[in-house]
Design a protein around this motif. Structure first.
Motif: not given
Length: 313
Positions: A11-19
């Motif tokens: 991942c890279y700078n995308n916490a919402e998508e990781v969630k």
């Protein structure tokens, strides 16, 4: 006894998508898995999310960004399981039984090294379709796609036929069996990095299993890696040229013809390049004539259409 499935997430700078992805993982009815995240982020949002809400995740925040393909491999290196499940962080499981169905494909086909499914292409919120070079085949907010029978039959006849068009799809739609050594993305590859992975797997074992069900949803947006390539980006040509040579595809008449038409001629590389790649003059010129005829026909059709439109006015 070790874990069965290693879910590997770069991942890279995308916490919402990781969630969104992690929530889809922990909704699965299949539970014999580990989750590994290799984080290239330049902020701490994903780390905070994981530490506070998903303590069971094996998480590594890289000291500095590795870059796309290198980070993908870093996530795979964390794997301890028998089956390797890559999930890009902007993708997610479509159904609560998606993982169990993928696992069944390999369990029920013990000689297969690779399993893949259909996918659901989903245009993410606020994305401008005019900015997308490659991702969408139509303007719908979401649609399903999968490998057709012709592709599957062709691939079963000879894994090298993958070069003629990749319908396996994105790595997120695959599950593969761990060999004595892990199989990684070729770090020299670029645009077609997924195909290099599939070639490396199928070269060792050409047996595969598949389903047309869209078990994985693919988030479509302008920040996708493939969207950084223009339509005739020279890096695309160099990637396919490298693939053509690495897997000795010049040995296949179909692959030579395909590379001539789709790459040598499209990128205006000429007869000298063709000869270096094992493509003879006859094949080069026959494909060149076909392309010229098609170009002339398209020109005449456009001219006729403009003429007809002018008369109607």
């Amino acid at each position: 006894m070790g874990v069965k499935v290693s879910i590997c997430i770069p991942c890279y700078n995308n916490a919402e998508e990781v969630k969104r992805l992690l929530d889809s993982i922990y909704r699965q009815d299949y539970t014999d898995f580990e989750v590994n995240i290799s984080d290239d982020s330049t902020d701490n949002a994903t780390e905070t999310l994981v530490r506070e809400h998903y303590p069971g995740v094996n998480y590594c925040h890289n000291p500095k960004p590795y870059g796309h393909i290198f980070n993908w491999n870093a996530a795979i290196r964390m794997a301890q399981g028998t089956y390797i499940k890559i999930l890009f962080s902007d993708d997610w499981f479509t159904f609560s039984n998606s993982l169990s169905k993928l696992v069944e494909l390999l369990d029920n086909n013990p000689k297969a090294a690779l399993a893949f499914s259909g996918s659901r292409q989903v245009l993410l919120d606020s994305q401008n379709t005019t900015m997308l070079h490659h991702a969408l085949e139509n303007s719908k907010a979401s649609y399903d796609r999968s490998a057709d029978k012709e592709f599957v039959d062709r691939l079963r006849r000879d894994y090298k036929n993958l070069f003629l068009g990749n319908q396996i799809g994105a790595p997120s739609a695959t599950l593969y069996r761990r060999d004595s050594e892990l199989t990684f993305f070729d770090e020299r590859s670029n645009w077609a990095s997924d195909m290099f992975l599939y070639f490396d797997l199928l070269q060792k074992n050409p047996i595969f299993a598949y389903t047309t069900e869209p078990l994985v949803s693919i988030g479509v947006h302008e920040n996708q890696y493939t969207e950084s390539f223009s339509e005739k980006d020279n890096r695309i040509y160099e990637d396919y040229r490298y693939m053509y040579m690495k897997y000795h595809l010049q040995e296949s008449v179909a692959c030579r013809a395909y590379f001539t038409e789709k790459f040598i001629l499209k990128y205006h590389r000429g007869l000298r390049e063709a000869k270096e790649l094992g493509i003879d003059k006859q094949m080069f010129w026959s494909r060149w004539i076909i392309e010229q005829k098609a170009t002339i026909q398209c020109f005449l059709q456009n001219k006729l259409r403009l003429h007809s439109a002018g008369r109607k006015q």
